[in-house]
Design a protein around this motif. Structure first.
Motif, mmCIF file in Angstrom:
data_model
loop_
_atom_site.group_PDB
_atom_site.id
_atom_site.type_symbol
_atom_site.label_atom_id
_atom_site.label_comp_id
_atom_site.label_asym_id
_atom_site.label_seq_id
_atom_site.Cartn_x
_atom_site.Cartn_y
_atom_site.Cartn_z
ATOM 1 N N LEU A 146 0.849 -1.189 0.000
ATOM 2 C CA LEU A 146 0.000 0.000 0.000
ATOM 3 C C LEU A 146 0.888 1.242 0.000
ATOM 4 O O LEU A 146 1.732 1.403 0.880
ATOM 5 C CB LEU A 146 -0.912 0.004 1.228
ATOM 6 C CG LEU A 146 -1.856 -1.195 1.375
ATOM 7 C CD1 LEU A 146 -2.578 -1.151 2.704
ATOM 8 C CD2 LEU A 146 -2.847 -1.232 0.225
ATOM 9 N N GLY A 148 1.097 5.592 -0.433
ATOM 10 C CA GLY A 148 0.323 6.813 -0.285
ATOM 11 C C GLY A 148 0.950 7.792 0.686
ATOM 12 O O GLY A 148 0.857 9.000 0.493
ATOM 13 N N ARG A 175 -4.224 7.359 7.595
ATOM 14 C CA ARG A 175 -4.916 6.768 6.452
ATOM 15 C C ARG A 175 -5.643 5.500 6.888
ATOM 16 O O ARG A 175 -5.093 4.687 7.643
ATOM 17 C CB ARG A 175 -3.943 6.430 5.317
ATOM 18 C CG ARG A 175 -3.447 7.656 4.563
ATOM 19 C CD ARG A 175 -2.431 7.284 3.502
ATOM 20 N NE ARG A 175 -2.047 8.455 2.717
ATOM 21 C CZ ARG A 175 -2.591 8.802 1.561
ATOM 22 N NH1 ARG A 175 -3.552 8.048 1.040
ATOM 23 N NH2 ARG A 175 -2.186 9.868 0.911
ATOM 24 N N TRP A 177 -7.338 2.093 5.354
ATOM 25 C CA TRP A 177 -7.274 1.248 4.156
ATOM 26 C C TRP A 177 -8.305 0.129 4.260
ATOM 27 O O TRP A 177 -8.451 -0.491 5.326
ATOM 28 C CB TRP A 177 -5.886 0.622 3.996
ATOM 29 C CG TRP A 177 -4.749 1.589 4.030
ATOM 30 C CD1 TRP A 177 -4.105 2.057 5.132
ATOM 31 C CD2 TRP A 177 -4.110 2.217 2.910
ATOM 32 N NE1 TRP A 177 -3.109 2.931 4.782
ATOM 33 C CE2 TRP A 177 -3.078 3.045 3.418
ATOM 34 C CE3 TRP A 177 -4.297 2.151 1.534
ATOM 35 C CZ2 TRP A 177 -2.255 3.806 2.604
ATOM 36 C CZ3 TRP A 177 -3.465 2.893 0.709
ATOM 37 C CH2 TRP A 177 -2.463 3.713 1.242
ATOM 38 N N THR A 181 -10.715 -4.471 -0.736
ATOM 39 C CA THR A 181 -10.644 -3.820 -2.049
ATOM 40 C C THR A 181 -9.270 -3.207 -2.318
ATOM 41 O O THR A 181 -9.025 -2.728 -3.420
ATOM 42 C CB THR A 181 -11.706 -2.718 -2.148
ATOM 43 O OG1 THR A 181 -11.489 -1.766 -1.091
ATOM 44 C CG2 THR A 181 -13.093 -3.306 -2.004
ATOM 45 N N GLN A 182 -8.380 -3.189 -1.282
ATOM 46 C CA GLN A 182 -7.008 -2.706 -1.407
ATOM 47 C C GLN A 182 -6.952 -1.246 -1.882
ATOM 48 O O GLN A 182 -6.266 -0.920 -2.846
ATOM 49 C CB GLN A 182 -6.203 -3.600 -2.351
ATOM 50 C CG GLN A 182 -6.130 -5.053 -1.911
ATOM 51 C CD GLN A 182 -5.367 -5.921 -2.885
ATOM 52 O OE1 GLN A 182 -4.693 -5.429 -3.786
ATOM 53 N NE2 GLN A 182 -5.468 -7.233 -2.721
ATOM 54 N N HIS A 183 -7.695 -0.392 -1.209
ATOM 55 C CA HIS A 183 -7.614 1.030 -1.539
ATOM 56 C C HIS A 183 -7.815 1.851 -0.263
ATOM 57 O O HIS A 183 -8.269 1.333 0.772
ATOM 58 C CB HIS A 183 -8.661 1.409 -2.599
ATOM 59 C CG HIS A 183 -10.048 1.549 -2.077
ATOM 60 N ND1 HIS A 183 -10.849 0.473 -1.775
ATOM 61 C CD2 HIS A 183 -10.787 2.649 -1.770
ATOM 62 C CE1 HIS A 183 -12.013 0.891 -1.336
ATOM 63 N NE2 HIS A 183 -12.008 2.207 -1.306
ATOM 64 N N CYS A 184 -7.474 3.132 -0.352
ATOM 65 C CA CYS A 184 -7.560 4.031 0.790
ATOM 66 C C CYS A 184 -8.980 4.569 0.919
ATOM 67 O O CYS A 184 -9.510 5.178 -0.015
ATOM 68 C CB CYS A 184 -6.558 5.177 0.635
ATOM 69 S SG CYS A 184 -6.503 6.296 2.033
ATOM 70 N N GLU A 724 -1.738 8.359 -5.392
ATOM 71 C CA GLU A 724 -2.559 8.433 -4.186
ATOM 72 C C GLU A 724 -3.241 7.097 -3.929
ATOM 73 O O GLU A 724 -4.063 6.637 -4.712
ATOM 74 C CB GLU A 724 -3.611 9.530 -4.354
ATOM 75 C CG GLU A 724 -4.395 9.825 -3.089
ATOM 76 C CD GLU A 724 -3.544 10.474 -2.021
ATOM 77 O OE1 GLU A 724 -3.870 10.313 -0.848
ATOM 78 O OE2 GLU A 724 -2.554 11.132 -2.372
ATOM 79 N N GLY A 725 -2.863 6.443 -2.790
ATOM 80 C CA GLY A 725 -3.505 5.189 -2.414
ATOM 81 C C GLY A 725 -3.261 4.055 -3.385
ATOM 82 O O GLY A 725 -4.122 3.199 -3.550
ATOM 83 N N SER A 726 -2.113 4.002 -4.041
ATOM 84 C CA SER A 726 -1.856 2.960 -5.024
ATOM 85 C C SER A 726 -1.434 1.666 -4.338
ATOM 86 O O SER A 726 -1.048 1.640 -3.181
ATOM 87 C CB SER A 726 -0.757 3.416 -5.993
ATOM 88 O OG SER A 726 0.451 3.650 -5.289
ATOM 89 N N VAL A 727 -1.517 0.562 -5.101
ATOM 90 C CA VAL A 727 -1.164 -0.768 -4.610
ATOM 91 C C VAL A 727 -0.021 -1.296 -5.460
ATOM 92 O O VAL A 727 -0.026 -1.155 -6.681
ATOM 93 C CB VAL A 727 -2.381 -1.727 -4.676
ATOM 94 C CG1 VAL A 727 -2.002 -3.093 -4.167
ATOM 95 C CG2 VAL A 727 -3.528 -1.152 -3.861
#
Length: 939
Positions: A146, A148, A175, A177, A181-184, A724-727
């Motif tokens: 994760l 960000g 943050r 998470w 869904t693996q996002h912020c 921003e909030g990338s995986v």
């Protein structure tokens, strides 16, 4: 003939109780306290004050400092302890055996925070590289990365049974998470400075975060989607309020206890604030009292205003009847814990506290000490302290006795006697700031201090028998005077000091006491023109060498004290020196980073060697050889051949400057002391080493270090800020992953050649009818080509598999996928096949979909893998149901639940009798008997 030498390897490390760079925490059982000791962990039994389990890495792995520790809340998983290290690696440990189960590589810089999920099967780690990585503890592999945060991740907590993760960073943001869904989900601001720590209570009502701000920020946690109309649709955290702190220093750690009734805020100083968390009923009661006081003040003001003729609006009716609970109604300052030294970390004990206490809190201090306190509503009291197993400051000198079974170390306020074989502390004697030391036989010892005093210690009683004002300046050297036959210390000793004097002493026995006590007397003094930094005496006692502050070394005759040689050539002062046992060579180490080897016959310099990258602090010859060891401020120990002027070995392990060393009389081990408060023993082994091979190893290490730095530059630290909030991919490219990728490509090529040979042999049989017997490839060890490739894939560590597959070119990836259909028929390899297939599809999706040869392969794999995974899932579900059924059968056959129910029923009855004020059963029977007796008397 090439000369061979014997290798020295690390054998024992002791003297460190708790590293200041890492935190402390309790093990899953709650009985032992885990503390980092440089590159290893120790589980301390606080009641006995002894380490129960030691978690030490293998001798082949590099010595990397532990930066953070975490223990699993669930003991069901075998790898229930995790440690983060200075290189970013994460190690998983077995809590019972202390064995390292796996090493996970993913971060590109030091790990700064790790936390287990409630189930214990998932681990989250944060690092100075600003990334958060999720790890599968059971599979020992990374899940995803994760990105960000814009600065170091400082703490992590799980929410909603491990479905959500909250991270805080030095970029002043929190943050949230969503791990499914693996996002912020949410970014929370408001802090005006770097956030250093946070924690959530067990019931997940509040999250408390701390920074350098003068208050703690408290957030409410959304329990359900329907909760509250004032919540935003995607918000998980909502600011509840701010708690004023007592200290002005920044927050270092925030932790709740197991029940959630207490929260401790440790600052970067000597104090820790402990707050009590009130439940909902108590908080409402407190809010009503607050509003009642507010109403009384308002009525008093209105009476005064009426006399003055002014009008004040009354309070709203809803404020007094249904008060709004604020943060100060819930969090109440209970105690302020004040320690004697700076606190490095805190941890609440998860086990039940002693009777009368609310909780048990353990601390690690920056003076190498562990302390445990009991917390109640009235005071904070110290329960246990662990301090005997290490010095409070750095080790300034070490020395061995003549039999090599006692080791003495000195620091700024104590002298400790150790068993060098086991690392056990035998004696601790309070003393001055010891700079040098020496044994006198096996009963007494001498210590030279920074204040110029000479201290005589009785080892048997562990007491300081006499303090002599020997010099006006600090004593830098104590050297026993050997006899002509080589007996050390029988004639007396010599001291060298910063007051320009070299004094000769002889041993005396006190006559005014019954017991034999040692004393000393000054018999001669050699006056010098500069500060004396080091003194050394030849083994036969013929010459004495004195190193001065003017960078020169003067050699005198022992009997007449006339000048024999003047050795000059160092550009900075000589800090250490030693004379070989045959008296032919003298080695000097200087602050100019050089070692010089001189001849004692004419004083000529045989060779000047650039030895260390910082000042050389000590040098010693191995007895009856011309081999020598040197230590320096560059944290290394180096082994030299003084005849060939070659570096034989570099021993790395210390984490700070190495101040001193001593060598056993037989040369079978050496002991070093360092600024990191550790004492390390290095043993001579039977393994041979050769100079050329060691040179090649050093060149390879330099090349690999440059390669790692290049990878970090290209793939991590120097790239632009992440989206921003990338995986991202959890692992990283290492030497192991490159080696694994090469092994896969070699196995594929070998299998392809073997298949060609098999096909050619079959054609020859069909055409000729007869053919020679097929000779399989010896490398494959009798396996088929498919089994050989599968064996190579299976031997790769799970954490390295993904990065190794990413390094494969498309042609080799296509070859590898052709084997997946056959491997999926093996029940134990279905999970491995799915992992390989998934990584290759994600990496080469575009090329696979446009390659005609791959379409039929993908179609077959789609049906086969789906069917095989479903079969495995059904098998696991059937086994789980069977185990649940067995558990129910065992519970029905056992009477343990009924015994528990009976005890619980008795507790409930006792509580009811106490609440109602009625006496219990025994008292009622006594009253009945008393009443019956009174009736009989009356009759």
């Amino acid at each position: 003939m090439v000369k061979a030498y014997l290798r020295y390897e690390p054998a024992l490390t002791f003297g460190v109780i708790a590293s200041p760079e890492s935190n402390v925490c309790y093990d899953p059982s709650g009985r032992l306290l885990l503390a980092a000791a440089l590159d290893r962990l120790a589980a301390w039994d606080l009641k006995r004050g002894l380490p129960s389990v030691s978690f030490a890495p293998s001798s082949s792995s590099p010595s990397l400092a532990v930066s953070c520790i975490a223990s699993s809340p669930s003991a069901a998983v075998s790898s229930s302890i995790a440690s983060g290290h200075a290189d970013g690696s994460i190690r998983l440990w077995d809590a019972e055996t202390g064995a390292c189960e796996a090493t996970l590589h993913g971060h590109r810089s030091a790990a700064s925070a790790i936390r287990f999920a409630p189930s214990g099967a998932v681990l989250a780690s944060g690092s100075k590289d600003c990334d958060v990585i999720l790890w599968d503890v059971v599979a020992q592999a990374g899940l995803f990365r994760l990105r960000g945060h814009r600065d170091q991740v400082t703490d992590l907590v799980f929410l909603d049974s491990g479905k959500k993760l909250v991270s805080c960073s030095k970029d002043k943001f929190i943050r949230v998470w969503d791990l499914e869904t693996q996002h912020c989900l949410q970014i929370v601001g408001g802090h005006r400075s770097e956030i250093w720590s946070m924690d959530v209570d067990p019931s997940e009502r509040f999250l408390v975060s701390g920074s350098a701000d003068p208050e703690l920020r408290v957030f409410r946690i959304r329990q359900s989607v329907e909760e509250g109309e004032d919540w935003s649709k995607w918000d998980v955290l909502k600011l509840f309020g701010e708690i004023p702190r007592q200290s002005k220093e920044r927050v270092a750690t925030v932790r709740f206890n197991r029940s959630g009734s207490l929260v401790a805020c440790q600052v970067a100083g000597k104090t820790a604030d402990i707050y009590k968390v009130l439940d909902e009923t108590e908080a409402i009661r407190k809010a009503k009292r607050r509003m009642h006081r507010k109403k009384e003040k308002a009525s008093a003001k209105s009476i005064i205003a009426e006399g003055n003729g002014t009008v004040i609006d009354p309070l709203p009716a809803q404020d007094t009847q249904n008060p709004t609970v604020i943060v100060t109604d819930v969090f109440k300052l209970l105690q302020v814990l004040r320690a004697s030294k700076k606190i490095c970390s805190i941890s609440f004990s998860p086990s039940n506290p002693p009777r009368g206490c609310l909780a048990t809190l353990s601390l690690s201090l920056n003076n190498n000490t562990l302390e445990t306190y009991s917390v109640d509503s009235e005071k904070v009291g110290k329960m246990y302290s662990i301090e005997m197993h290490g010095h409070r400051s750095d080790i300034r000198s070490v020395s061995l006795n003549s039999e090599d079974n006692l080791l003495m170390s000195t620091s700024h306020n104590a002298v400790k006697i150790w068993n060098p074989s086991t690392g056990d502390c035998l004696r601790t004697i309070d003393s001055g700031y010891g700079l040098c030391s020496a044994f006198v036989g096996n009963r007494f010892a001498l210590v030279g201090t920074k204040g110029g005093t000479l201290e005589i210690i009785d080892i048997a009683s562990g007491s300081l028998t006499e303090v002599i004002e020997a010099h006006a300046g600090s004593i830098r050297s104590i050297v026993p005077i050997p006899d002509e036959d080589g007996t050390v210390g029988a004639r007396g000793f010599v001291t060298g000091s910063a007051d320009h004097d070299v004094k000769f002493w002889e041993y005396l026995q006190k006559s005014d006491t019954d017991s034999k006590q040692l004393t000393v007397s000054n018999v001669r003094t050699l006056k010098m023109t500069e500060d004396v930094l080091a003194v050394s005496i030849s083994p036969q006692g013929k010459h004495i060498a004195v190193a001065l502050l003017d960078c020169n070394v003067k050699v005198f005759h022992m009997d007449t004290l006339k000048l024999f040689l003047n050795l000059y050539g160092h550009k900075l002062p000589v800090l250490c020196m030693d004379i070989s046992s045959d008296g032919a060579l003298i080695a000097t180490g200087s602050a100019d980073k050089n070692l010089k080897i001189w001849g004692m016959d004419f004083g000529d310099c045989h060779r000047s060697i650039f030895a260390h990258s910082d000042s050389v602090m000590d040098v010693k010859f191995v007895y009856r050889t011309h081999y020598m060891f040197s230590v320096g401020k560059d944290r290394t120990v180096k082994y030299w051949d003084a005849d060939k002027f070659e570096l034989l070995l570099t021993l790395e392990g210390h984490h700070a400057e190495v101040w001193c060393l001593t060598i056993s009389s037989r040369g079978d081990f050496i002991v070093t002391g360092s600024h990191d408060r550790s004492i390390r023993r290095w043993d001579r082994t039977e393994e041979q080493l050769f100079i050329e091979e060691e040179k090649e190893k050093r060149l390879e290490e330099t090349f690999e270090a440059d390669l790692d730095n290049d990878n970090d530059y290209r793939y991590g630290q120097k790239e632009d800020a992440p989206d921003e909030g990338s995986v991202g991919v959890p692992g990283r490219k290492t030497k192991e992953t490159v080696t694994s990728a090469d092994a896969i490509m070699d196995a594929l090529d070998t299998a392809e050649e073997e298949l060609k040979r098999l096909n050619q042999h079959k054609l020859e049989e069909q055409n000729n009818g007869r053919a020679a017997k097929f000779q399989p490839n010896v490398i494959m060890q009798g396996r088929s080509p498919s089994d050989y490739v599968l064996n190579v894939i299976s031997s790769i560590r799970p954490n390295d598999l993904e990065q190794a597959l990413l390094a494969l070119p498309f042609s080799d990836a296509l070859k590898l996928m052709s084997y997946l259909k056959e491997w999926s028929l093996v029940p134990s390899k279905v999970e491995l096949v799915c992992r390989v297939c998934l990584v290759l599809l994600q990496t080469h999706h575009n090329q696979l979909t446009t390659t005609p040869a791959a379409r039929s392969l993908l179609t077959e794999l789609k049906d086969i893998l789906y069917r095989r995974v479903k079969e495995c899932k059904d098998t696991i579900g059937f086994n789980l149901a069977a185990m649940d059924h067995l558990k129910e059968l065992l519970a029905m056959r056992s009477d343990a639940p009924f015994r528990d129910a009976k005890a619980k029923l008795m507790e409930i009855r006792q509580e009811q009798s106490k609440r109602s004020g009625m006496p219990d059963g025994n008292e009622r029977r006594k009253k009945k008997r008393k009443k019956a007796l009174e009736e009989k008397v009356e009759a």
